[in-house]
Design an enzyme around this catalytic site. Structure first.
Site, short mmCIF file in Angstrom:
data_model
loop_
_atom_site.label_atom_id
_atom_site.label_comp_id
_atom_site.label_asym_id
_atom_site.label_seq_id
_atom_site.Cartn_x
_atom_site.Cartn_y
_atom_site.Cartn_z
N GLY A 33 1.11 -0.64 0.26
CA GLY A 33 -0.32 -0.11 -0.23
C GLY A 33 0.68 1.29 0.00
O GLY A 33 0.56 2.21 -0.95
N HIS A 34 1.58 1.64 1.14
CA HIS A 34 2.62 2.28 0.90
C HIS A 34 3.18 2.93 -0.79
O HIS A 34 3.82 3.51 -1.08
CB HIS A 34 3.89 2.13 2.19
N GLN A 58 -0.46 11.33 17.02
CA GLN A 58 -1.94 10.51 16.87
C GLN A 58 -2.41 9.17 17.25
O GLN A 58 -2.97 8.41 17.23
CB GLN A 58 -2.22 10.60 15.66
N ARG A 184 -1.01 -2.69 11.00
CA ARG A 184 -1.91 -3.41 11.75
C ARG A 184 -1.78 -4.92 11.46
O ARG A 184 -2.24 -5.64 12.94
CB ARG A 184 -2.44 -2.15 12.35
P1 AMP Z 1 0.82 5.03 7.30
O1 AMP Z 1 1.85 3.97 8.21
O2 AMP Z 1 -0.46 3.63 8.74
O3 AMP Z 1 -0.11 5.79 8.53
O4 AMP Z 1 0.11 4.75 6.56
C1 AMP Z 1 1.41 6.03 5.49
C2 AMP Z 1 0.60 5.94 4.09
O5 AMP Z 1 0.18 4.78 3.49
C3 AMP Z 1 -1.31 6.72 4.64
O6 AMP Z 1 -1.21 7.67 3.75
C4 AMP Z 1 -2.13 5.59 4.18
O7 AMP Z 1 -3.69 6.05 3.43
C5 AMP Z 1 -1.23 5.19 3.21
N1 AMP Z 1 -1.62 3.84 3.03
C6 AMP Z 1 -1.90 2.66 4.16
N2 AMP Z 1 -2.57 1.71 3.99
C7 AMP Z 1 -2.61 1.46 2.51
C8 AMP Z 1 -3.59 0.89 1.77
N3 AMP Z 1 -3.66 -0.67 1.62
N4 AMP Z 1 -3.54 1.14 -0.01
C9 AMP Z 1 -3.14 2.23 0.21
N5 AMP Z 1 -2.73 3.31 0.56
C10 AMP Z 1 -2.16 2.64 1.87
#
Ligand code: AMP
Length: 278
Positions: A33-34, A58, A184
């Site tokens: 996703g990232h 947060q 997570r």
């Molecule tokens: P985080 O590390 O959880 O703060 O996420 C960093 C970025 O990755 C944020 O903009 C999230 O929305 C994005 N993100 C997390 N999971 C996904 C996913 N499954 N698909 C697309 N973007 C994601």
């Protein structure tokens, strides 16, 4: 790829990057996703900058912060493979020195959904993203639709505070069974991981009902609730049908696009997901 751990170091390296900068803020424990955000940034900018910062402000639940997965070495290999130019990994006391006093509160759009269930969460998100925007000074910043309310909060902040940054939203990346990729997910046991596919199934059932003509928010919420009820490991925190722009909960028949969203606790892990309809 250059790795910077202080603001001074980062600013010095940033000054050497010319042309458009795409920025991907993350909390690490990276997954596809990232990386999809990094790839989007790569395709539209001369340079890609990423940050890894598990932002304490947060987390409304100290246990969630304590068990948040951290795997910096692996993350750095992934970012380098994806062609990132510069990574910013500040320690928490550099971002929040002891006399830190300022925070950003995006009023309305922060209130419902995650905001209602995680007090202070979006204040922490908006504040750290504003700080990162000031440090990184990107042309564009990339966020995932998976955290739909987060994108809405950031868009509002960027508009209200006149940040000269284009906000891009990228589609949610999923596992084969539909589970949205999330750092997570690593905290789920094998049976919990199997149960977690229920979030996607529930959203899908409501989307199918919508496509068949169902427009009543209560019936769409009930559809999600019934599907979740079939999985005894899943404990819903909230189920929402909200206006896709304001994120206000809807009670009347849908006439505009809507965001179906939910938060579900499985074991000790809280998962969120959403789908747009219309
Ligand atoms: P985080 O590390 O959880 O703060 O996420 C960093 C970025 O990755 C944020 O903009 C999230 O929305 C994005 N993100 C997390 N999971 C996904 C996913 N499954 N698909 C697309 N973007 C994601």
């Amino acid at each position: 790829m250059i790795i910077c751990r202080t603001i001074e170091e980062f600013r010095a390296e940033r000054a050497n990057l010319h042309g458009e900068i795409g920025f991907v803020p993350t909390m690490g424990a990276l997954h596809k996703g990232h990386l999809s955000l990094v790839q989007a940034a790569w395709s539209e900018n001369a340079h890609t900058v990423a940050s890894i910062f598990v932002n304490p402000s947060q987390f409304n639940d100290p246990q969630d912060l304590a068990k948040y997965p951290r795997q910096e070495k692996r993350d750095l290999v992934m970012l380098e493979t994806e062609g990132v130019s510069l990574v910013f990994i500040p320690p928490a006391d550099l971002m929040y020195p002891t006399d830190f006093q300022t925070s950003i509160n995006v009023e309305k759009v922060s209130q419902g959904l995650e905001g209602a269930h995680r007090p202070g969460h979006f204040r922490g998100v908006a504040t750290v993203v504003a700080k990162l925007f000031n440090i990184v000074q990107p042309t564009r910043a990339y966020f995932g639709q998976k955290d739909a309310q987060q994108v809405a909060v950031i868009r509002q902040m960027v508009s209200d505070l006149n940040f000269p940054i284009e906000i891009k939203t990228c589609p949610t990346q999923r596992e084969a069974d539909g589970l949205a990729l999330s750092s997570r997910n690593a905290n789920l046991s094998a049976p919990e991981r199997r149960a977690a596919s229920i979030l996607f199934k529930a959203l899908n059932a409501a989307q199918t009902a919508y496509q068949a003509g169902e427009r009543h928010p209560k019936i769409l919420r009930d559809t999600i609730e019934i599907v979740l009820g079939g999985e005894k490991l899943a404990h819903p925190d909230y189920i929402s049908v909200a206006d896709y722009e304001t994120l206000e909960e809807l009670e009347d028949s849908l006439t505009r696009p809507a965001l179906l969203s939910l938060a579900v606790v499985i074991g000790e892990t809280r998962l969120i997901d959403n789908m747009l309809v219309g």
